[in-house]
Every structure is written in C-alpha cells, then in structure tokens.
Design a protein around this motif. Structure first.
Motif, short mmCIF file in Angstrom:
data_model
loop_
_atom_site.label_atom_id
_atom_site.label_comp_id
_atom_site.label_asym_id
_atom_site.label_seq_id
_atom_site.Cartn_x
_atom_site.Cartn_y
_atom_site.Cartn_z
N UNK A 51 0.84 -1.20 0.00
CA UNK A 51 0.00 0.00 0.00
C UNK A 51 0.88 1.25 0.00
N UNK A 52 0.27 2.37 -0.31
CA UNK A 52 0.95 3.67 -0.20
C UNK A 52 -0.11 4.74 0.03
N UNK A 53 0.31 5.88 0.51
CA UNK A 53 -0.64 6.94 0.85
C UNK A 53 -1.29 7.56 -0.39
N UNK A 54 -0.69 7.36 -1.56
CA UNK A 54 -1.26 7.99 -2.77
C UNK A 54 -2.09 7.03 -3.60
N UNK A 55 -2.26 5.81 -3.13
CA UNK A 55 -3.23 4.93 -3.77
C UNK A 55 -4.63 5.40 -3.41
N UNK A 56 -5.57 5.16 -4.30
CA UNK A 56 -6.94 5.64 -4.04
C UNK A 56 -7.96 4.51 -4.00
N UNK A 57 -8.04 3.70 -5.07
CA UNK A 57 -9.05 2.65 -5.12
C UNK A 57 -8.40 1.33 -5.53
N UNK A 58 -9.01 0.25 -5.08
CA UNK A 58 -8.39 -1.07 -5.23
C UNK A 58 -8.38 -1.57 -6.68
N UNK A 59 -9.37 -1.20 -7.46
CA UNK A 59 -9.46 -1.78 -8.81
C UNK A 59 -8.35 -1.30 -9.74
N UNK A 60 -7.62 -0.25 -9.31
CA UNK A 60 -6.44 0.14 -10.09
C UNK A 60 -5.41 -1.00 -10.11
N UNK A 61 -5.46 -1.88 -9.11
CA UNK A 61 -4.57 -3.04 -9.09
C UNK A 61 -4.89 -4.00 -10.23
N UNK A 197 -15.31 1.45 -10.43
CA UNK A 197 -14.46 0.92 -9.36
C UNK A 197 -15.02 -0.32 -8.69
N UNK A 198 -16.24 -0.72 -9.01
CA UNK A 198 -16.83 -1.88 -8.35
C UNK A 198 -16.17 -3.17 -8.83
N UNK A 199 -15.60 -3.91 -7.91
CA UNK A 199 -14.99 -5.19 -8.24
C UNK A 199 -16.06 -6.26 -8.41
N UNK A 200 -15.85 -7.17 -9.35
CA UNK A 200 -16.70 -8.35 -9.41
C UNK A 200 -16.22 -9.31 -8.30
N UNK A 201 -17.02 -10.30 -8.02
CA UNK A 201 -16.62 -11.27 -7.00
C UNK A 201 -15.34 -12.00 -7.42
N UNK A 394 -10.06 2.26 2.70
CA UNK A 394 -10.73 2.39 1.41
C UNK A 394 -10.53 1.12 0.59
N UNK A 395 -9.30 0.62 0.54
CA UNK A 395 -9.01 -0.59 -0.23
C UNK A 395 -9.77 -1.79 0.32
N UNK A 396 -9.80 -1.92 1.65
CA UNK A 396 -10.52 -3.03 2.26
C UNK A 396 -12.02 -2.94 1.99
#
Length: 405
Positions: A51-61, A197-201, A394-396
């Motif tokens: 993680x880092x402080x400048x990440x915003x949303x998980x789906x960017x992964x 940004x919504x992840x699928x299952x 936010x990521x969780x």
C-alpha cells in the motif's frame, strides 16, 4: 465518543467527500518535517505491505495490468510501448469520469493532462502482491518488451514441437515467463470504456488470494480474510483488535506509542514557528492541541516502553534508521518522560526540535530562512501517524464490497 468516518452504505457523493477527508489526514501524516519517515514506513510496510498513501481505489490493481497485458497481446513494439500505455491510461480517466463513483479517480481535476499516472503509483504494490511478475522497473519493462516477445515466440515453437513428439509442455514453463499473474481475471469486454471501481466477486477473490499468498504474515492479510471493514481513525482502534495475533498487537502497540509521543514533537515544532512568525492565533491553536496531547496519552505506559524493542521492530530490510534519527527520538522521549507539562518551557527540548529541522532542511530551514518561514502554511506534520490506515480502509472496503457480490 471517538470520531468516525462512515463509508460502506454511502452514495457516491458521500464516498467522494469521505475520501477527500481521508486524503487530508494522509497529507498531514505524510509531511515529514522531523525525519520520522523511516520508522513510519517500516511500521506501515510490515502492517500493510503493497500500500501507499497515494493509492486511491483497489481496482487500479487490475486496471494497470489489464492495460499492459492488452498491449502485450497486441505485440506493441518497444518503440511505441510506453506511449501506448500512456495513451490508454489517459483514456481510462475519461471512462472513469463517466461512472457514478468519482471518488479516487486519478486525473479527476487534470483530466488527460494529469502528470502522474496510476501505473507509477501502483507499480510497487503490484510487485509486492505478486500480481506483477516482472522484476524490472516500469521504464526498463517498457524498453525490453521486444525481448519478451522473442522469448515467448521461442517457447511457442518449443511447445508445438513437444506436441508433435507427444511430449508434455507444462503450463508452469509458460507461466514462469509471464510479466503478469497467470490467473489475472479478464477485463470487461469494452475495457476501458464503461468502467467503474466496483470489483466483481471473481476480481475480489483474486486480489484476496494474491494478498494471502504474497503477504501471509501481515495484518493486511488477516484483515482481508477475517474482518469486515472498520471505520476507525487508527488501526489499533479496530473492533477486532483482540483477535489479532500477538505479533500484530505488539507491532501496533509500538506503532501507537511512537505516533503518540512524536505527535508532541511535531506540535512543538509548529508552536515555535507560529511564535517566530508572530501569529498569535496559530500559537493559541497549536498550544491548545499541545495541551490536549499531554492529556491524551498515558505517561506511565510511555515510561515503561522499551525503546530497544522499537529499534528491533523497525530496523528491517529496506528501512535504515540512522544514528542521528535514533538520537533525536530517544532525546525527545527522555524529555517527555521526565515532564511533559514543562516541554513548552524546556529550552533543551525546544532546541532539540529546532536543530533537527535545521539539520534536515539546511538553508531551507524555516528557522533560518525568512522566505521559507513566510511560505509556511501554518500546519506541518500536525496529523498523528496512522501508517496508511485511511488508504487501507478504502481498499478493504472496495474488496469487501466485491466479495459481497
């Protein structure tokens, strides 16, 4: 009652507002005026690797590897690879801006002219979670992609020859040469168009499994497997804290104590600058915060705290706590343990902070450079250290929402 920031059942407008608030907390935490970054980052990397402080949303992964894997599938040559990746990331901005959830969109203000692309922000995290398998830097990866194409072509020829002979050409032989995780979910059909940004299952389960496999002993891994998202201001306030391992509880205890005691040093630094600037309102504000700080922590717990154990926990691979940093921190703790109420009048404590900032900033020190003092915004590092916790929440939450599909 402690302050809390709700997230889960908010609409997109509320989510965006919450993310802005969390970002302000992060900005205050990330300002490292007294050179505490090595200890802060050591705790954060152990607790929440990738993680880092400048990440915003998980789906960017997933967005980043989807873009790159598509370029690889198209065999875009090295001479055009970086430019094409840049173009497609900027296309992604427009697509996300058309979604109903704008919280955390890179380029939301700048649009296609944004200077820092998501791939550079998430590159290290993608490697830590082993979604990115190439060990090269982003720039080297761009420049040597033709070598990968040639190698893959050779493997395809060997595989065809093996089939002709009736021999087995293992999947593992193919996967080991890939730049991205072989089980990376496929992007939506029209990606990057009509994306959000919504992840699928399936995507959420993939990321969950990657974190568990790559960072099995971390608190992050425990949280993604066992806990629902929690809206707290710090990780040690998590409602499931009692179920954390002894190792995680010890790490969080030292992280909390370090945050609490060094918060006073940051406040005293701001008080000195406010006085130097003859800004009475700021002096009063920071002194009020300082008085609240004195009342907020347990002096008895601070006096029993093992500083030797602090150095054992934070001096690990990739993090070097210098002798000067240790001296500064130990001296500040000594002053605080002796008499926190007298710190405002303690010349040695005041000079300790002053000399530390002057050593770090040199000619740009606000104590010796009038222009730097005039440009000071009145608040430097006044947020307590929470070790990327706002970002992690936010990521969780994104992961949890995906798993709930």
């Amino acid at each position: 009652m402690p302050s809390q920031l709700a997230w889960i059942d908010h609409d997109s407008t509320a989510r965006e507002r919450t993310l802005r608030i969390l970002s302000r907390f992060q900005e205050k935490e990330s300002r490292d005026e007294l050179g505490l970054g090595s200890i802060r980052d050591s705790f954060a990397d152990q607790l929440f690797p990738g993680t880092s402080t400048i990440q915003t949303r998980l789906r960017y992964m997933l967005f980043v590897p989807w873009i790159y894997r598509t370029l690889e599938d198209e065999r875009v040559p090295a001479e055009n690879f970086a430019a094409q990746a840049d173009f497609r990331e900027r296309e992604l901005v427009e697509a996300l801006m058309e979604s109903d959830d704008l919280a955390g969109v890179f380029g939301k203000t700048a649009g296609k002219s944004l200077k820092r692309l998501p791939s550079s922000v998430y590159w290290a995290g993608l490697g830590k979670w082993k979604i990115r398998r190439t060990q090269f830097s982003q720039d080297v990866y761009h420049r040597r992609i033709d070598e990968d194409y040639r190698h893959w072509g050779t493997l395809e020829s060997l595989e065809q020859d093996a089939r002709v002979r009736g021999d087995d050409f293992g999947q593992e032989q193919r996967d080991i040469t890939k730049n991205w995780h072989p089980q990376l979910p496929k992007p939506p059909v029209k990606f990057p168009a009509k994306i959000g940004f919504n992840l699928t299952r399936e995507e959420a389960e993939f990321i969950q499994e990657c974190i568990q496999a790559a960072c099995p002993g971390s608190l992050l891994s425990f949280l993604v497997l066992h806990c629902k998202p929690a809206d707290t201001l710090a990780p040690w306030e998590h409602p499931d804290y009692a179920s954390f391992s002894t190792q995680h509880q010890e790490l969080l205890t030292h992280a909390r104590l370090f945050s609490e005691v060094m918060h006073g040093a940051s406040l005293l630094y701001n008080i000195q600058l406010a006085k130097l600037k003859n800004h009475e309102a700021l002096v009063d504000e920071h002194q009020t915060s300082f008085n609240n700080w004195i009342e907020s922590f347990s002096l008895d717990e601070l006096r029993k705290w093992s500083i030797e154990r602090l150095w054992e926990l934070t001096s690990n691979d990739g993090h070097n706590v210098t002798g000067e940093t240790k001296f500064f921190i130990e001296a500040w703790i000594k002053h605080t343990r002796k008499s926190p109420e007298d710190l405002l009048a303690n010349t040695d404590a005041l000079n300790l902070i002053k000399r530390r900032e002057m050593k770090l900033k040199g000619v740009r020190s606000r104590f010796r450079n009038q222009q730097a003092l005039e440009q000071w915004g009145g608040y430097s590092g006044v947020g307590t250290l929470v070790y990327r916790w706002p970002t992690v929440q936010v990521l969780l939450n994104d992961l949890y929402n995906g798993l709930s599909q």
